[in-house]
Design an enzyme around this catalytic site. Structure first.
Site, PDB file in Angstrom:
ATOM      1  N   ASN A 156      77.137 -11.145  30.585  1.00  0.00           N
ATOM      2  CA  ASN A 156      77.974 -10.219  31.756  1.00  0.00           C
ATOM      3  C   ASN A 156      79.236 -10.657  31.828  1.00  0.00           C
ATOM      4  OD1 ASN A 156      77.385 -11.962  33.386  1.00  0.00           O
ATOM      5  ND2 ASN A 156      77.150 -11.305  35.539  1.00  0.00           N
ATOM      6  N   GLU A 251      73.568 -20.874  38.192  1.00  0.00           N
ATOM      7  CA  GLU A 251      73.819 -20.503  39.474  1.00  0.00           C
ATOM      8  C   GLU A 251      73.326 -18.535  38.818  1.00  0.00           C
ATOM      9  OE1 GLU A 251      77.440 -17.364  37.947  1.00  0.00           O
ATOM     10  OE2 GLU A 251      76.215 -16.410  39.483  1.00  0.00           O
ATOM     11  N   CYS A 285      76.582 -11.216  39.838  1.00  0.00           N
ATOM     12  CA  CYS A 285      75.331 -11.801  40.328  1.00  0.00           C
ATOM     13  C   CYS A 285      76.431 -11.112  41.745  1.00  0.00           C
ATOM     14  CB  CYS A 285      75.306 -13.014  39.835  1.00  0.00           C
ATOM     15  SG  CYS A 285      75.411 -13.131  38.537  1.00  0.00           S
TER      16      CYS A 285
END
Ligand code: G3P
Length: 476
Positions: A156, A251, A285
Site C-alpha cells: 500500500n 507494523e 493500516c
C-alpha cells in the site's frame, strides 16, 4: 530493460539466474504492468553476504557523509516524482495525486531522517552516583548499528514504507536487503535505486524480489539477517515466530475504531470518518475500520457519514478518484465476504452494494454487532462498519476486545473526556478529533497487541535499528 526490472546485488542490476520472472497486473483493469525477477536462494545469499561485507565499512563512514547519501536520495526521488508515481499508480492502483504525494513524502522523510541521524546521542554515567562506588569509573553508552536490516514493506506504500526503513537503517550504520512486495516491487526498486544512485557503496542497499511464499521464510531466517523491519498484514505474526532472536520492527494489521461521543462536533467526526475510512479505498493500516457511535447521536452522525460517502468519487486512479479498485481479486472477495456475512446476520447496507471486478463502491454498514466478522476483522477495502453502543464506556470496552491496537480516535468537545478515553484504549496512538494517521513521519507510530512490535517515526526507527553498547573506563 523495457518493462523488465532486475535485482540489485552488490551495486549491480542483474537478471535472476532462476530464469523465472513474475509479471504484475494493474488492480483496475488487469493489464500487464512490469516483469520482476524471482530471485533464487543463492542470490539471496549473495545479497546478504554483500550487505554484511559492505556494512563493515559503512558503519565507519562519518555520519555527515551518510547523511549526504540519504539527502541525495531524497533529491533523486523529487527529480523522478512523476515517473515513480506512475509506477505506483499502475502497480497498486493508487490515484495520481496520492502517488505523487507518497513520493514527495518519502523524500521529506529521508531529509528529516538524515538530520535526525546526526543527532543520535549517547550517555555518560559516573560510577559514584551509585551507593558505595568510587569516582574512577566512567560508563560511555552509545548506539551501534545492528548489521544487515531486512527491509520488507507492503503493497500500500511501496515507496514510502520501504524508504521509512532504508533511510533510518543507513543513518544508523546498517546495510539493507530490501524485499519488495510482489505487487509494488518496482516502486520499491525505484526507491532502493535512489539510494544506490545517491552514492551508497555497493552492497549497502540490495534489492531482491520473488514470491513471499517461495523466498519469505528464507529471507527472514537467514543467518546474516540482524534485524527485520516489516510492514504488512497478519503474515508478520508468522514472521515473528519463525525469525531467530533478532530485533524486529513490525507494523501489522489495524482495526482502528472511531469513538463518537454525545458531545462531539458531528460534522467534523463525519468528515474524518469518511476520509479515514475511504482514502486509498480503505487500504491503509490506519484506516477507520469501525465506528463506535453512542446511541443518542448515532442517527445524526450516520446520516452525515452517508451523505459524505455518497459524494466520494469512484473510478480510475488516473482521474484522481478517491475510491479505486482494491489490490486484487482475493482482496475484493474477502471484503465482500465480510460485508455479506454481516448482512446475513442482520446488518443494514446504507448504500447499494456495487462491485465491478476489483472495484468495490464505498459501502457503509449499520447495525453491526459482535456476532459478525466485520466487527472484528479488517476489510482493507472501502467497507465501513458502524456499531451503535449505549455509551462511551461500552465503546472503549469493545475497542479493547479487538486483537489489534494500532490507532484509535475519539471525537468529543470535552478535553477531560478526551484524555480519559484515550488513556483507557489499548492502542499505540489515539487521535483526538482527527482521523488515525501515521504522519507526519517524525511522530511516534507503533502498534500495541497484534498490531506490531517496536516503534517507528524517524527518531524511533533509528533507535529500533541500533543497539546499546557501553564502554567502561576505569581511571587509575
Ligand atoms: O498502512 C500503512 C500505514 O503505515 C498507514 O500510513 O500514512 O496512511 O496513515 P498512513
Amino acid at each position: 530493460e523495457g518493462n523488465t526490472y532486475f535485482l540489485l546485488i552488490h551495486g549491480k542490476f542483474l537478471r535472476s539466474e532462476s530464469g523465472k520472472t513474475i509479471t504484475g497486473q494493474t488492480p483496475f483493469d488487469g493489464t500487464p504492468t512490469y516483469t520482476i525477477q524471482a530471485a533464487t536462494k543463492e542470490e539471496i545469499d549473495r545479497a546478504y553476504e554483500s550487505a554484511a561485507q559492505a556494512q563493515r565499512e559503512w558503519r565507519r563512514v562519518p555520519l555527515w557523509k551518510r547523511a549526504e547519501v540519504v539527502h541525495k536520495a531524497a533529491t533523486i526521488l523529487r527529480e523522478h516524482v512523476d515517473e515513480i508515481a506512475t509506477v505506483i499508480l499502475r502497480e497498486v492502483g493508487k490515484n495520481r495525486k496520492s502517488a505523487v504525494s507518497e513520493v514527495l513524502r518519502t523524500a521529506d522523510l529521508c531529509d528529516y531522517t538524515a538530520e535526525e541521524g546526526l543527532r543520535m546521542e549517547g550517555q555518560l554515567l559516573v560510577g559514584d552516583s551509585y551507593p558505595g562506588q568510587p569516582r574512577n569509573k566512567l560508563c560511555l553508552v552509545q548506539r551501534v548499528p545492528l548489521g544487515v536490516v531486512l527491509a520488507q514493506g507492503p503493497f500500500n506504500y511501496p515507496c514510502n514504507l520501504t524508504g521509512s526503513k532504508v533511510a533510518p537503517a543507513l543513518m544508523a550504520g546498517n546495510s539493507c536487503v530490501v524485499k519488495g512486495p510482489t505487487q509494488g516491487a518496482v516502486s520499491a526498486l525505484y526507491l532502493t535505486a535512489a539510494f544506490h544512485f545517491a552514492g551508497a557503496p555497493p552492497g549497502v542497499v540490495n534489492f531482491v524480489s520473488g514470491r513471499g511464499s517461495e523466498i519469505g521464510d528464507y529471507l527472514v531466517q537467514h543467518p546474516l539477517c540482524n534485524c527485520i523491519s516489516f510492514t504488512g498484514g497478519n503474515i508478520g505474526l508468522e514472521v515473528a515466530k519463525k525469525a531467530h532472536m533478532i530485533p524486529m520492527q513490525m507494523e501489522l494489521g489495524g482495526k482502528d475504531a472511531a469513538i463518537v461521543c454525545d458531545d462531539a462536533d458531528l460534522d467534523l467526526a463525519a468528515k474524518c470518518i469518511v476520509s479515514g475510512a475511504f482514502s486509498y479505498s480503505g487500504q491503509r493500516c490506519t484506516a477507520v475500520k469501525l465506528v463506535l457511535a453512542v446511541e443518542s447521536i448515532a442517527e445524526e452522525l450516520i446520516s452525515k457519514v452517508v451523505e459524505r460517502t455518497r459524494a466520494l468519487t469512484v473510478g480510475h486512479p488516473e482521474d484522481n478518484c478517491e475510491v479505486t479498485a482494491v489490490i486484487n481479486k482475493a482482496a475484493a472477495d474477502y471484503a465482500e465476504s465480510l460485508a455479506m456475512d454481516a448482512k446475513e446476520k442482520g446488518a443494514k447496507f446504507l448504500l447499494e452494494y456495487r462491485r465491478e471486478a476489483n472495484l468495490i463502491y464505498p459501502l457503509v454498514v449499520d447495525h453491526v454487532n459482535e456476532s459478525m466478522k466485520l466487527a472484528w476483522e479488517e476489510p482493507f477495502a472501502p467497507v465501513l462498519p458502524i456499531m451503535r453502543v449505549k455509551d462511551e464506556k461500552a465503546a472503549v470496552a469493545f475497542a479493547n476486545r479487538l486483537r489489534y491496537g494500532l490507532q484509535g480516535c475519539v471525537f468529543t468537545r470535552d478535553v477531560n473526556r478526551a484524555i480519559s478515553l484515550s488513556s483507557s484504549i489499548t492502542a499505540g496512538t489515539i487521535q483526538v478529533n482527527g482521523a488515525p494517521a501515521r504522519g507526519p513521519d517524525h511522530f511516534l507510530f507503533l502498534g500495541h497487541k497484534d498490531s506490531g512490535i517496536n516503534a517507528q517515526g524517524a527518531k524511533w526507527s533509528i533507535e529500533a535499528m541500533t543497539k546499546l553498547k557501553s564502554i567502561v573506563i576505569n581511571l587509575p
